[in-house]
Enzyme design. Structure first.
Site, mmCIF file in Angstrom:
data_model
loop_
_atom_site.group_PDB
_atom_site.id
_atom_site.type_symbol
_atom_site.label_atom_id
_atom_site.label_comp_id
_atom_site.label_asym_id
_atom_site.label_seq_id
_atom_site.Cartn_x
_atom_site.Cartn_y
_atom_site.Cartn_z
ATOM 1 N N VAL A 145 -19.965 -9.677 -7.906
ATOM 2 C CA VAL A 145 -20.110 -8.250 -8.171
ATOM 3 C C VAL A 145 -21.575 -7.861 -8.311
ATOM 4 O O VAL A 145 -22.023 -6.842 -7.764
ATOM 5 C CB VAL A 145 -19.330 -7.871 -9.444
ATOM 6 C CG1 VAL A 145 -19.604 -6.422 -9.820
ATOM 7 C CG2 VAL A 145 -17.844 -8.095 -9.249
ATOM 8 N N VAL A 146 -22.355 -8.653 -9.057
ATOM 9 C CA VAL A 146 -23.765 -8.322 -9.246
ATOM 10 C C VAL A 146 -24.498 -8.369 -7.914
ATOM 11 O O VAL A 146 -25.308 -7.480 -7.590
ATOM 12 C CB VAL A 146 -24.418 -9.281 -10.268
ATOM 13 C CG1 VAL A 146 -25.912 -9.003 -10.372
ATOM 14 C CG2 VAL A 146 -23.754 -9.133 -11.630
ATOM 15 N N PRO A 192 -21.716 -19.513 -0.965
ATOM 16 C CA PRO A 192 -20.551 -20.208 -0.367
ATOM 17 C C PRO A 192 -19.381 -19.260 -0.136
ATOM 18 O O PRO A 192 -18.626 -19.415 0.830
ATOM 19 C CB PRO A 192 -20.207 -21.270 -1.421
ATOM 20 C CG PRO A 192 -21.450 -21.469 -2.214
ATOM 21 C CD PRO A 192 -22.112 -20.120 -2.257
ATOM 22 N N ASP A 201 -30.077 -11.029 -15.179
ATOM 23 C CA ASP A 201 -29.802 -11.344 -16.582
ATOM 24 C C ASP A 201 -30.718 -12.413 -17.166
ATOM 25 O O ASP A 201 -30.437 -12.958 -18.236
ATOM 26 C CB ASP A 201 -28.339 -11.768 -16.775
ATOM 27 C CG ASP A 201 -27.369 -10.639 -16.496
ATOM 28 O OD1 ASP A 201 -27.723 -9.474 -16.760
ATOM 29 O OD2 ASP A 201 -26.264 -10.918 -16.000
#
Length: 519
Positions: free
Chosen positions: A32-33, A53, A114
């Site tokens: 998602v990020v 992958p 992050d």
């Protein structure tokens, strides 16, 4: 001399709009990020390569549309060849550290999701509207709060900001093509600055090809941009009739006053009558106003809070439209003087209060009113009088009608539903006709019905009866306008408590009375 310069505070970031068009952005990760990073890069016209992958559904879609290049494997050092920027979006901290170290060795700017300490830069909370982009950074202190700040900034932008920027961009390009000489750059900049500072953003958003041609001609002819008369059509509304009084000074009113101050318009709902039930925002708007344009039914207690001039429409017996146009005229006139104008309407402006019509009208002159809602009598009025219109197990729906449409016709009352509370505004003067319509729509003759009068005022009163008896009750006890009709089983669910309520007059309730006179 030294004291005249600011000292740097430190701890900030160098805010840039990074141009990555046709540059290669490498993104490591397929979740998602990573998908969010891909989208941002594509919006900036970058060439995007993804190494992972596996990909989530969104990234698989982008591969199928040939929007990105995908290498189905883990990161290898050779992936950095030709990369102009690297973004990692994986959960493996040590692998992110390895990629960051390799990027720094090659002097490639890198962001590790992050892991702020590893980043050369980080992403901000952004808002985009056409060519306008607004980014908020808390310098990694409170990213969630950045989202809230960004939403508040975006909400404060004038309507059509992004489109206005695009239209000015078109004009700027046309001017540069018509006058490309470098020595004229200052003239171009000064002329466009005057234009952008003079015309409201809402009007610049409505520039069309003809307007741009007119402005280009004005530049070529060395005319002041503020002297150009533009034909700017407001948004079309197929079913609304908006009065159009003859305001020959509209072009000046739509800009700024001679003092350079631009008028401000606030559309305020006065609520149900009690000044203590005004919102804090409404109270502040009234205190900051230079002039208040008030409806005739605004209670004296609310008007007593106002410290500036109060203007109510001149009396036009039986002609509400003429009274409305009178308020329009005065509003545009005062806005043209740069005044802070409050349009004060009873209840909530958007609940049968012409609030939408007024917004559409003032937009024609370049003003986007700020809206301050008010408590609507449709819900709050019955509540103040002990009638919970959606009492659980009794009423699962509320239908709010106007007692007269724009042509003065009676409302179209749908068929009876036992679990519905019907609220009819501006209708008590036509009570007999309303009751006849209820009977014709299948409403039971013994269905509870109440007249809520002057809700929220010190002389608030509720007159109760049934569909069959209410007309006789009102004839006996009289009526103190303004009022509304409430019909449904919710009317009496708090009847015993309601009798004791300080707002109610037990002598007029008729709850347990035989309306032929027997008690």
């Amino acid at each position: 001399m030294a004291d005249s310069f600011r000292d740097p505070q430190g701890g900030g970031s160098l805010i840039l709009a990074w141009q990555v068009k046709n540059k290669t952005v490498l993104i490591v990760g397929g979740g998602v990020v990573a998908a969010g990073r891909v989208f941002n890069a594509l919006e900036a016209d970058a060439r995007v390569t993804v190494v992972a992958p596996e990909l989530n559904d969104e990234l698989q879609y982008r591969v199928s549309k040939a929007q990105i290049t995908w290498h189905q494997r883990s990161f290898v050092s050779s992936d950095l060849d030709g990369a102009d920027m690297v973004l990692t979006a994986i959960d493996d901290h040590s692998e992110s550290q390895r990629i960051v170290d390799e990027c720094k060795a090659r002097r490639i700017p890198v962001n590790a999701a992050d892991i702020n300490d590893l980043c050369d830069f980080w992403f901000m909370s952004t808002h985009r509207d056409h060519s306008v982009q607004i980014a908020v950074s808390t310098n990694s202190k409170a990213p969630r709060l950045a989202n809230r700040i960004r939403r508040q900034i975006a909400a404060a932008l004038p309507r059509g900001t992004g489109k206005a920027v695009d239209q000015i961009g078109r004009l700027r390009k046309r001017i540069r093509e018509a006058d490309p000489e470098p020595q004229n750059s200052k003239r171009r900049m000064t002329w466009l600055t005057q234009l952008c500072d003079y015309w409201p953003i809402e009007q610049l958003a409505r520039l069309d090809s003809d307007n741009i041609d007119s402005l280009l001609d004005a530049y070529i002819d060395n005319k002041d941009p503020t002297s150009v008369g533009l034909s700017l059509q407001p948004p079309s509304v197929a079913s609304s009739r908006i009065p159009s009084p003859d305001l020959r000074s509209a072009s000046s009113a739509s800009s700024v006053s001679s003092s350079g101050k631009r008028g401000r318009l606030v559309l305020v709902g006065a609520g149900v009558g009690d000044p203590e039930l005004l919102t804090v925002r409404a109270h502040r708007a009234l205190k900051e106003a230079d002039i208040v344009l008030a409806d005739k039914l605004i209670p004296e207690a609310v008007l007593g809070l106002i410290e500036c001039e109060i203007y109510t429409a001149r009396k036009f017996p039986g002609a509400a439209t003429e009274a409305q146009e009178d308020l329009y005229r005065r509003g545009v006139e005062e806005l043209g003087k740069g005044k802070n104008v409050v349009r004060l309407k009873q209840g909530d402006p958007f609940v049968y209060g012409r609030g939408g019509e007024e917004i559409l009208y003032f937009r024609k002159f370049g003003y986007e009113p700020e809206v301050v809602p008010g408590l609507t009598s449709a819900i709050t009025g019955p509540g103040l009088c002990g009638i919970p219109v959606t009492h659980r197990g009794v009423a699962d729906q509320v239908l709010v009608l106007s007692g007269a449409n724009r042509h003065g016709d009676l409302p179209n009352i749908p068929g009876y539903v036992a679990t519905r509370t019907l609220v009819i505004l501006m209708s008590v003067k036509r009570l007999k006709d309303i009751v006849a319509l209820l009977g014709g729509s299948g409403y039971p003759l013994d269905l509870p019905l109440a007249i809520v009068e002057r809700a929220g005022c010190s002389d608030q009163r509720t007159v109760r009866g049934t569909v069959q008896t209410i007309v006789d009750v009102v004839e006996r006890v009289g009526h103190n306008p303004p009022g509304l009709i409430v019909a449904g089983h919710a009317v009496n669910v708090l009847s015993d408590a309601a009798i004791e309520d300080r707002f109610l007059d037990a002598s007029t309730l008729g709850l347990y009375a035989d309306e032929t006179g027997k008690q």
